[in-house]
Design an enzyme around this catalytic site. Structure first.
Site, short mmCIF file in Angstrom:
data_model
loop_
_atom_site.label_atom_id
_atom_site.label_comp_id
_atom_site.label_asym_id
_atom_site.label_seq_id
_atom_site.Cartn_x
_atom_site.Cartn_y
_atom_site.Cartn_z
N ARG A 191 21.61 16.90 5.12
CA ARG A 191 21.49 15.64 5.86
C ARG A 191 20.06 15.10 5.82
O ARG A 191 19.86 13.89 5.96
CB ARG A 191 21.95 15.84 7.31
CG ARG A 191 23.46 15.79 7.43
CD ARG A 191 23.89 15.94 8.87
NE ARG A 191 25.27 15.52 9.05
CZ ARG A 191 25.98 15.76 10.13
NH1 ARG A 191 25.43 16.43 11.13
NH2 ARG A 191 27.22 15.35 10.22
N LYS A 244 40.49 23.11 14.63
CA LYS A 244 41.28 22.47 15.69
C LYS A 244 42.25 21.40 15.18
O LYS A 244 41.84 20.44 14.56
CB LYS A 244 40.34 21.84 16.72
CG LYS A 244 39.67 22.86 17.61
CD LYS A 244 38.73 22.19 18.58
CE LYS A 244 39.31 22.12 19.98
NZ LYS A 244 38.37 21.42 20.89
N GLY A 276 30.49 17.95 7.89
CA GLY A 276 29.34 18.84 7.79
C GLY A 276 29.74 20.23 7.30
O GLY A 276 29.09 20.78 6.40
N GLY A 284 33.18 13.84 11.90
CA GLY A 284 33.96 12.95 12.76
C GLY A 284 33.89 11.51 12.27
O GLY A 284 34.89 10.79 12.30
#
Ligand code: 3PG
Ligand code: MG
Length: 399
Positions: A41, A206, A356, A380
Site C-alpha cells: 500500500r 466471514k 489486503g 472492503g
C-alpha cells in the site's frame, strides 16, 4: 464521471502550494516486532506522491493505520511507515507526532517545496470516524487548514464516511490521485460488461462480510467459487457436518437460500484439510466434505477442490479474487491459496485481485505480481464497489 484528476491539478501548477494527500497506508504489521510485513500500500501511492514532489508541491500525507479508538495508541503509530515511505521516495519524510496539533502545524509550516510530511494516525482523533457530522466537520476543518488542495489516493478507504475521506474534499479543491483513478478504471470493467466466462473466487473467514457482494454478483457471474473459512457455513447449509470449523450459525439459512437461487453457479469445496487445532504444527489430514470429524476444524481447501476450481478458472476470460482459501500464513494450510493463485495466473483472462489479505498472500507466497491484471489495494472498498454501492470518498470527489 465528473472527477478532476491529479493531472488537472498539476496542470494548474502546484509549485510552492501545500497539497494534502489522503493515502491508505494501513499496512500489516508483525504482531511481535511491529515491523511492516507488506509495504504494497505504501508503494501504491508513490506515483501520486512522486509527481507532486517533482512538481514542487509541499506534500502533506495523512492516513489511518489499524483501528485505534480515537486516541493515541503507540502500537498504531505511523512512525515506521514514515521511515519506509522515505526509503521508497529516496528522500526523508518529515513525521509529525500528532495529527492536527503543534507537531503537525510546525512540520507543515517547515516544509520546503518538493518535501513530504506524514501526519500521525488520523484515527488518534475521535473526529475522524465520528458519526456526528459536527464533530467530523470540526476535525476536517483542522485537517483542511494544512492544504491548499486535496488529493484522494486512499482507494482502500473510499468506502468510509470519515472526515479525511468525505468532509475534507468539501472544504478544499479536490482531485483523484493516480491510484484511485486506476482502481476505479479497472473495477468499472468488472461492473460494466466483463468478457465471459466471468469467474469470481471468494474466500476469507466471514460469510457475513461477503453476503452483499454474493447477492450482487450472482446475476452477473458465470461461476462463483467459494473457499476459505466462509465455505463451512455453506457446507452446513448443504446439510453437512463441519466439526469445529468456523461457522456462522445465523447465516446458514441465508446461505441455503443463496444456494437455491444460484442455479448451480456456486461451486463449493469437495475436500478440505482438517486439523486438530488452529496451529502451524497441528496434526492434519485431507478429508471429503461429507467426512469432517466432529472434533476437527477445516483450515484449507483440499487438492481435489483446487483442481476443480482451477478447471473453472482455466475457462475464464475475466476473474475477480477476494480472500484466501485457507490459513495461508501457516505453511501446512497454504496449498489451497497457492493453488488458486497459480491457476489464476495461468488462465488466459483479465484478473483482478481484491483485498489486503489476498494481495498480501500473493506477495507472501512469492508469486509474480505482474502475472495478475490488477492487484487492488482495497478490500472492503473493492467489494463495495462491485456491489454497486455509492462510495462516500468517490461521491465526495464528484461534487
Ligand atoms: C482496509 O484495510 O480495508 C482499509 O485500510 C480500511 O480500513 P478499515 O476497514 O479499518 O476502515
Ligand atoms: Mg478492512
Amino acid at each position: 464521471m465528473s472527477i478532476r484528476t491529479l493531472d488537472d491539478l498539476l496542470a494548474e501548477g502546484v509549485s510552492g502550494r501545500r497539497v494534502l494527500v489522503r493515502a491508505d497506508l494501513n499496512v500489516p504489521l508483525d504482531k511481535q516486532t511491529g515491523a511492516i510485513t507488506d509495504d504494497g500500500r505504501i508503494r501504491a501511492v508513490l506515483p501520486t506522491l512522486g509527481a507532486l514532489v517533482e512538481a514542487g508541491a509541499k506534500v502533506v500525507v495523512c492516513s489511518h493505520l489499524g483501528r485505534p479508538k480515537g486516541a493515541p495508541d503507540p502500537q498504531f503509530s505511523l512512525g515506521p511507515v514514515a521511515g519506509r515511505l522515505g526509503e521508497l521516495l529516496g528522500a526523508p519524510v518529515h513525521f509529525a507526532t500528532d495529527t492536527v496539533g503543534d507537531s503537525a502545524r510546525s512540520t507543515v509550516a517547515g516544509l520546503a517545496d518538493g518535501q513530504v510530511a506524514l501526519l500521525e494516525n488520523l484515527r488518534f482523533n475521535a473526529g475522524e470516524t465520528s458519526k456526528d457530522e459536527a464533530e467530523r466537520g470540526a476535525f476536517a476543518d483542522q485537517l483542511a487548514a494544512f492544504g491548499d488542495a486535496y488529493v484522494d489516493d486512499a482507494f482502500g478507504a473510499v468506502h468510509r464516511k470519515h472526515a479525511s475521506v468525505y468532509d475534507v474534499p468539501a472544504r478544499l479543491p479536490h482531485v483523484a490521485g493516480r491510484l484511485v483513478l486506476r482502481e476505479v478504471e479497472v473495477l468499472s470493467k468488472l461492473t460494466g460488461s466483463p468478457e465471459r466466462p466471468y469467474v469470481v473466487v471468494l474466500g476469507g473467514s466471514k460469510v457475513s462480510d461477503k453476503l452483499a457482494v454474493i447477492e450482487a454478483l450472482l446475476p452477473t457471474v458465470d461461476r462463483l467459487l467459494i473457499g476459505g473459512g466462509m465455505c463451512f457455513t455453506f457446507l452446513k447449509a448443504q446439510g453437512l457436518e463441519v466439526g469445529t470449523s468456523l461457522l456462522e450459525k445465523d447465516m446458514v439459512e441465508t446461505c441455503r437460500n443463496l444456494l437455491e437461487r444460484a442455479d448451480g453457479k456456486i461451486l463449493l469445496p469437495v475436500d478440505v484439510v482438517v486439523a486438530d487445532a488452529f496451529a502451524p504444527d497441528a496434526a492434519h489430514d485431507t478429508v471429503r466434505v461429507d467426512g469432517i470429524p466432529s472434533h476437527r476444524l477445516g483450515l484449507d481447501i483440499g487438492p481435489e477442490t483446487v483442481a476443480g476450481f482451477a478447471a473453472a478458472l482455466s475457462q475464464a476470460k475475466t476473474i475477480f479474487w477476494n480472500g484466501p482459501m485457507g490459513v495461508f500464513e501457516m505453511a501446512a494450510f497454504a496449498a489451497g491459496t497457492r493453488g488458486i493463485a497459480e491457476a489464476i495466473t495461468k488462465a488466459d483472462a483479465f484478473s483482478v485481485v481484491g483485498g489486503g489479505d489476498s494481495a498480501a498472500a500473493v506477495r507472501a507466497l512469492g508469486l509474480d505480481e505482474s502475472s495478475f491484471g490488477h492487484i487492488s489495494t482495497g478490500g472492503g472498498a473493492s467489494l463495495e464497489y462491485l456491489e454497486g454501492k455509492t462510495l462516500p470518498g468517490i461521491a465526495a470527489l464528484e461534487n
